[in-house]
Design a protein around this motif. Structure first.
Motif, short mmCIF file in Angstrom:
data_model
loop_
_atom_site.label_atom_id
_atom_site.label_comp_id
_atom_site.label_asym_id
_atom_site.label_seq_id
_atom_site.Cartn_x
_atom_site.Cartn_y
_atom_site.Cartn_z
N LEU A 89 1.15 -27.71 7.94
CA LEU A 89 0.00 -28.12 9.04
C LEU A 89 -1.38 -28.16 7.87
O LEU A 89 -2.27 -28.88 7.98
CB LEU A 89 -0.27 -27.23 9.82
N GLY A 90 -1.60 -27.06 6.99
CA GLY A 90 -2.64 -26.96 5.93
C GLY A 90 -2.70 -28.02 4.98
O GLY A 90 -3.77 -28.87 4.67
N LEU A 91 -1.64 -28.56 4.36
CA LEU A 91 -1.56 -29.73 3.77
C LEU A 91 -1.89 -30.92 4.36
O LEU A 91 -2.98 -31.71 3.73
CB LEU A 91 -0.21 -30.03 2.97
N THR A 92 -1.49 -31.12 5.56
CA THR A 92 -1.97 -32.35 6.33
C THR A 92 -3.39 -32.37 6.47
O THR A 92 -4.13 -33.36 6.37
CB THR A 92 -1.19 -32.54 7.49
N ALA A 93 -4.08 -31.27 6.76
CA ALA A 93 -5.56 -31.21 7.17
C ALA A 93 -6.35 -31.22 6.02
O ALA A 93 -7.51 -32.03 6.12
CB ALA A 93 -5.67 -30.19 8.08
N LEU A 94 -5.87 -30.63 5.11
CA LEU A 94 -6.96 -30.52 3.59
C LEU A 94 -6.67 -31.86 2.69
O LEU A 94 -7.64 -32.21 1.86
CB LEU A 94 -6.80 -29.34 3.01
N VAL A 95 -5.55 -32.34 2.74
CA VAL A 95 -5.26 -33.28 1.50
C VAL A 95 -5.15 -34.47 2.43
O VAL A 95 -5.58 -35.67 1.60
CB VAL A 95 -3.89 -33.02 0.95
N GLY A 96 -4.77 -34.91 3.57
CA GLY A 96 -4.87 -36.04 4.20
C GLY A 96 -6.19 -36.89 4.14
O GLY A 96 -6.24 -37.85 3.80
N PRO A 97 -7.46 -35.96 4.60
CA PRO A 97 -8.69 -36.83 4.65
C PRO A 97 -9.04 -37.42 3.56
O PRO A 97 -9.44 -38.65 3.42
CB PRO A 97 -9.46 -35.81 5.35
N PHE A 98 -8.95 -36.77 2.46
CA PHE A 98 -9.58 -37.20 1.15
C PHE A 98 -8.56 -38.27 0.48
O PHE A 98 -8.81 -39.16 -0.01
CB PHE A 98 -9.50 -36.08 0.06
N VAL A 99 -7.32 -38.13 0.89
CA VAL A 99 -6.40 -39.37 0.28
C VAL A 99 -6.72 -40.39 1.08
O VAL A 99 -6.73 -41.73 0.69
CB VAL A 99 -4.93 -38.74 0.58
N ALA A 100 -6.93 -40.35 2.61
CA ALA A 100 -7.34 -41.58 3.26
C ALA A 100 -8.65 -41.96 2.39
O ALA A 100 -8.82 -43.33 2.65
CB ALA A 100 -7.62 -41.19 4.77
N SER A 101 -9.77 -41.10 2.11
CA SER A 101 -11.01 -41.77 1.59
C SER A 101 -10.66 -42.28 0.41
O SER A 101 -11.12 -43.61 -0.02
CB SER A 101 -11.82 -40.63 1.46
N ALA A 102 -9.81 -41.82 -0.34
CA ALA A 102 -9.55 -42.57 -1.82
C ALA A 102 -8.72 -43.72 -1.64
O ALA A 102 -9.13 -44.85 -2.29
CB ALA A 102 -8.38 -41.52 -2.48
N LEU A 103 -7.70 -43.71 -0.69
CA LEU A 103 -7.22 -45.09 -0.29
C LEU A 103 -8.21 -46.28 0.21
O LEU A 103 -8.23 -47.33 -0.10
CB LEU A 103 -5.96 -44.88 0.54
N TYR A 104 -9.07 -45.88 1.02
CA TYR A 104 -10.09 -46.65 1.70
C TYR A 104 -10.93 -47.11 0.51
O TYR A 104 -11.34 -48.27 0.44
CB TYR A 104 -11.07 -45.95 2.75
N CYS A 105 -11.28 -46.28 -0.45
CA CYS A 105 -12.11 -46.81 -1.60
C CYS A 105 -11.37 -47.69 -2.39
O CYS A 105 -12.03 -48.68 -2.79
CB CYS A 105 -12.53 -45.36 -2.44
N GLY A 106 -10.37 -47.53 -2.67
CA GLY A 106 -9.47 -48.41 -3.40
C GLY A 106 -9.31 -49.83 -2.70
O GLY A 106 -9.57 -50.89 -3.35
N ALA A 107 -9.00 -49.73 -1.45
CA ALA A 107 -8.90 -51.06 -0.68
C ALA A 107 -10.15 -51.80 -0.65
O ALA A 107 -10.28 -53.06 -0.70
CB ALA A 107 -8.67 -50.66 0.86
N ARG A 108 -11.32 -51.05 -0.56
CA ARG A 108 -12.59 -51.68 -0.48
C ARG A 108 -13.02 -52.39 -1.64
O ARG A 108 -13.39 -53.33 -1.83
CB ARG A 108 -13.74 -50.73 0.07
N VAL A 109 -12.76 -51.58 -2.93
CA VAL A 109 -12.92 -51.99 -4.22
C VAL A 109 -12.03 -53.42 -4.45
O VAL A 109 -12.77 -54.46 -4.99
CB VAL A 109 -12.60 -51.08 -5.27
N LEU A 110 -10.90 -53.27 -4.12
CA LEU A 110 -9.81 -54.57 -4.35
C LEU A 110 -10.29 -55.58 -3.45
O LEU A 110 -10.52 -56.83 -4.08
CB LEU A 110 -8.48 -54.18 -3.86
N ALA A 111 -10.92 -55.42 -2.27
CA ALA A 111 -11.28 -56.45 -1.38
C ALA A 111 -12.86 -57.23 -2.20
O ALA A 111 -12.84 -58.29 -2.06
CB ALA A 111 -11.72 -55.98 -0.14
N LEU A 112 -13.34 -56.20 -2.76
CA LEU A 112 -14.84 -56.81 -3.25
C LEU A 112 -14.55 -57.53 -4.53
O LEU A 112 -15.06 -58.56 -4.71
CB LEU A 112 -15.75 -55.63 -3.69
N ILE A 113 -13.56 -57.01 -5.24
CA ILE A 113 -13.23 -57.76 -6.53
C ILE A 113 -12.56 -59.05 -6.00
O ILE A 113 -12.73 -60.12 -6.92
CB ILE A 113 -12.23 -56.96 -7.45
#
Length: 874
Positions: A489-513
């Motif tokens: 439960l702790g891994l999901t709550a502490l790691v999951g949000p930042f991983v989502a932000s990182a993947l969102y950042c990567g997707a947004r950068v790829l879309a802009l490129i």
């Protein structure tokens, strides 16, 4: 090197015994064959006894065949008939020297073999030591990441030793082949030496033959020695591989049983945990052991993956070069071509290149040790904070900073191994800190300051509340003794949000490129008007891929991924039956997926074929469109057949359906089939091309599309007319641009009687030749067409190079002709009538004055003059 069971070194002894020929021959034969048999017996004695291999490992087939041959077959004794003819000894000696050099070059140096033995022994000790540590860890309570780390380590060792076993097997087989080649050559040279050793006058030949025998024996002894070493190494590696497989099996069983142990208490409550002495350990030895194990794992991995690490560095440099090129391109574009967000992202080329490299190495990172993997995972913080933070509203960045902080603390906690009790206490403190931080962020005052759009704010609130529930559950599970559940439960709550932000950042950068690349000149030339649609759908697919990848990472993080895949596989294979029809859920879902994916692939392939590949080939006009369209139909047919095959439907069962379809084609579908076949004929015969200007039954327009059933003609008024393909074949069609874009333009001209016709013709031709849009390959011509009622009729004829500009060209040349005639003083007459009055009322002159008649005549003449001039020009 000398041969075992020494042969005589010279022929002096035979020369002294010439008087006893028969006795000498007997003695010599006995003297030579007895040591050779002793030598063969010694070879048999040196052959290693086969060792019992591990349960799952088998010795190489080449080595096994060699052992069987050595123990069951005895080579025949050489006879004089097997010898080499004297004239061929020199040539055969040269061939044998080449063969021996080749075998010698292929043999490994003895020092290298000894070094290999030493390294194998060291690695074996390391494997056994690490195996004991892993067994001790499996007895204790391991987190999912610790189990994942162990599985990755032993899986990499399993692959490494499996490859080493394969190489050793190939090496042993090669050595066996070389020994067999030497054994095949030795009896022949021995028989030759026996036959010629007593011959006088060829002492040099005898000596060379003897040297060849010595060389063959030396090479065979060296190859046999290396074979023994290789077989020994193969046996040791097989035993290590068996041990690695056993440990890997135990780790996998522990991972598979992890989900079932989540709801089981695996430790005492936190307030009673001090009663267990094994939990209350000193931090120093545990930390040192953890560091040693992580360091050893990282060192072994880097030792075997040097090329992979260099490839990652090279990928980063290539990505950096590409981003710099895009940055220079964006700097020269206008804000309409490159958005401000794209300019901001490309303004941080090092972070963008790092992010692209990390995204490209995700599959590689998923197989490396957890310690090194977390170095890659922590590296995501650099591009996320550098790229995504400025794109977020200033007051909302606090959420991203809190995510990054909690993510870094969780990573440090996972990397550092501490005693079990201390780990539980620190993890409880970490979860409590995260709870307090999120409660502080979710306050209404903070949420109102974020100034996010309402949908985004709602999603943020839902995400924070979900994280709060997971953190609360993790803290409670840790306190009451459910340590594994707390970790998940702790891994999901502490790691999951930042991983989502990182993947969102990567997707947004790829879309802009993607948006920047699609607006380059090359992309515009190829994609034409589909840029916006490709950018929109490309961004959606990137976001969808990021979401699915995040879900996969979370399932792997909590060790549920394998269970989900297993359940999904069983569900997709669940049989569904309707009377005599049997299929599975996977078949039912696979058919529309195959059709949809095949449709997109066929469209994309046809698009590239039509716009990229075929235009570069020397083809006639209309051929690229015909090839691409027919290819599209063929691909769609193959996709349909693949969908039917994927559904498990046998095509031979469609016999009755095919007959019914034929009857339907003969009646209801006759018109549709007629139009479809007509469309194929239009594509193959090409009487009409896309872009042609046609006249179909009085309808004039440009052909925009030739489809399967109908074609589209766009009129000059902008109307799109759907014309069935059969009409284009069965009716008369005028194609103005079938073989050429040239169009003849006719301008009629009328001048007054009394004008010199030759002067008018020269004037008209000069006007047409001087106009820039007139095609001079066919010179303009003017003709005197005849005498009219009130004017001389002329016609100017010239050619336009393009079909779509002839009407404007006709208007411009007509205006130029009118101007030239006016400047030359040539009158353009209007219709005239002579009025003869036979009688006039006597009172008329009194009522109508001469002045009124003249004024009325002047007005009528001016109006008639204007209309006549217009008619003459048209």
């Amino acid at each position: 090197m000398t041969q075992r069971g020494s042969f005589p070194r010279s022929t002096q002894r035979t020369n002294d015994c010439k008087a006893f020929d028969r006795l000498a021959v007997c003695l010599l034969v006995t003297f030579f064959f007895f040591p050779f048999e002793l030598f063969l017996d010694e070879i048999h004695a040196q052959t290693p006894v086969p060792r019992t291999p591990a349960a799952h490992s088998n010795p190489s087939s080449g080595a096994r065949q060699w052992q069987q041959k050595e123990t069951t077959e005895i080579p025949p004794k050489p006879s004089e008939d097997q010898g080499i003819a004297l004239p061929k000894i020199a040539d055969r000696a040269e061939e044998m020297d080449g063969l021996l050099r080749e075998i010698s070059n292929e043999l490994t140096a003895k020092s290298e073999l000894i070094e290999t033995e030493r390294k194998t022994a060291e690695h074996g000790e390391e494997i056994r030591r690490r195996a004991l540590q892993t067994k001790e860890l499996l007895v204790s309570t391991l987190t999912p990441l610790e189990l994942e780390d162990e599985q990755r380590y032993w899986r990499s060792r399993n692959l490494e030793y499996g490859e080493e076993r394969r190489l050793l097997t190939l090496r042993a087989a090669k050595l066996v082949e070389q020994i067999q080649i030497l054994e095949a050559q030795q009896p022949e040279w021995l028989a030759t030496w026996i036959r010629i050793r007593e011959s006088p006058g060829i002492e040099s030949v005898v000596e060379r033959t003897k040297r060849q025998l010595d060389k063959i024996q030396a090479a065979k002894s060296l190859a046999q020695e290396q074979l023994n070493i290789v077989l020994t190494l193969q046996n040791e590696v097989a035993q290590l591989d068996q041990q690695i497989s056993d440990i890997l099996l135990q780790v996998r069983e522990a991972r598979n049983g992890e989900p079932t142990r989540l709801l089981e208490p695996n430790s005492l409550p936190l307030w009673n945990a001090h009663r267990l002495p094994q939990l209350d350990q000193s931090a120093g030895p545990v930390l040192q052991g953890s560091f040693d194990r992580s360091f050893t794992t990282a060192r072994e991995f880097l030792r075997t993956r040097k090329l992979a690490m260099l490839s990652i560095v090279g990928a980063y440099l290539l990505a950096l070069l590409a981003v710099f090129k895009l940055k220079r391109y964006a700097a020269r574009r206008t804000p309409l071509e490159v958005t401000s967000e794209a300019s901001h992202v490309l303004g941080r080329p090092f972070s963008v290149a790092l992010l692209l490299t990390l995204i490209g190495t995700m599959k590689f990172v998923a197989s490396i040790p957890i310690g090194l993997a977390f170095v890659f995972y922590l590296a995501y913080m650099i591009p996320v904070l550098r790229i995504l933070a400025p794109l977020v509203e200033r007051r909302a960045r606090i959420f991203l900073y809190v995510q990054a902080t909690l993510y870094g603390l969780e990573g440090a906690y996972l990397l550092v191994q501490l005693p079990p009790l201390l780990r539980r206490e620190l993890y409880a403190v970490l979860v409590l800190m995260a709870l307090i931080s999120l409660v502080w962020l979710v306050r209404p005052s903070k949420m109102s300051q974020a100034m996010l759009p309402r949908p985004g704010q709602q999603m943020l609130v839902i995400g924070i509340r979900g994280a709060l529930l997971l953190l609360a559950g993790s803290l409670l599970a840790n306190i009451i003794g459910f340590v594994s559940l707390s970790q998940v439960l702790g891994l999901t709550a502490l790691v999951g949000p930042f991983v989502a932000s990182a993947l969102y950042c990567g997707a947004r950068v790829l879309a802009l490129i993607l948006g920047v690349v699609l607006r380059t000149h090359c992309a515009r030339a190829v994609l034409n008007l589909r840029i916006d649609a490709i950018e929109r759908w490309g961004s959606r697919f990137v976001m969808l891929g990021a979401s699915l990848f995040w879900l996969k990472l979370m399932l792997q993080l909590v060790t549920f991924y394998d269970s989900v895949i297993e359940v999904s596989t069983k569900l997709l294979r669940h049989p569904i039956s309707f009377e005599k029809i049997h299929f599975t859920l996977g078949d039912a879902l696979g058919v529309p997926l195959i059709l949809l994916g095949g449709y997109f692939l066929a469209s994309a392939f046809t698009f590239l074929l039509k716009n990229v590949v075929l235009p570069k080939l020397p083809l006639q006009r209309g051929v690229p469109y015909a090839i691409s369209t027919i290819t599209y139909y063929v691909l769609l047919l193959l996709v349909a057949l693949a969908a039917l095959s994927g559904a498990g439907i046998e095509l031979n069962r469609f016999t009755v359906l095919t007959g019914a379809l034929g009857v339907g084609l003969g009646f209801g579908l006759q018109n549709i089939v007629n139009n479809f076949v007509s469309g194929l004929i239009l594509l193959v015969e090409r009487p009409i091309h896309v872009g042609d200007t046609v006249d179909v039954g009085g309808l004039v327009g440009i052909v925009r599309r030739i489809g399967a059933r109908s074609s589209t003609v766009v009129t000059f008024q902008g109307a799109e007319v759907i014309v069935p393909n059969s009409n284009l074949l069965s009716n008369q069609v005028i194609n103005w641009t079938l073989s050429s874009q040239w169009r003849r333009v006719d301008v009629p001209v009328r001048v007054a009687y009394g004008t010199d016709p030759e002067r008018v013709i020269k004037l008209l031709v000069a006007v047409a030749e001087s106009y820039p849009g007139v095609l001079l390959d066919r010179p303009p011509m003017a003709f005197f067409m005849g005498f009219g009622e009130s004017a001389l009729n002329f016609e100017l004829r010239f050619w336009s190079a393009w079909q779509d500009t002839w009407f404007q060209l006709q208007s411009d040349v007509t205006v130029a002709v009118a101007k030239a005639l006016r400047e030359a003083g040539i009158e353009i007459p209007f219709p005239q009538r002579d009025l003869h009055l036979r009688s006039l009322d006597a009172s008329m002159p009194e009522n109508v004055s001469e002045k009124d008649i003249r004024a009325a005549s002047t007005d009528d003449s001016s109006s008639t003059d204007d209309s006549s001039e217009r008619n003459a020009v048209s």
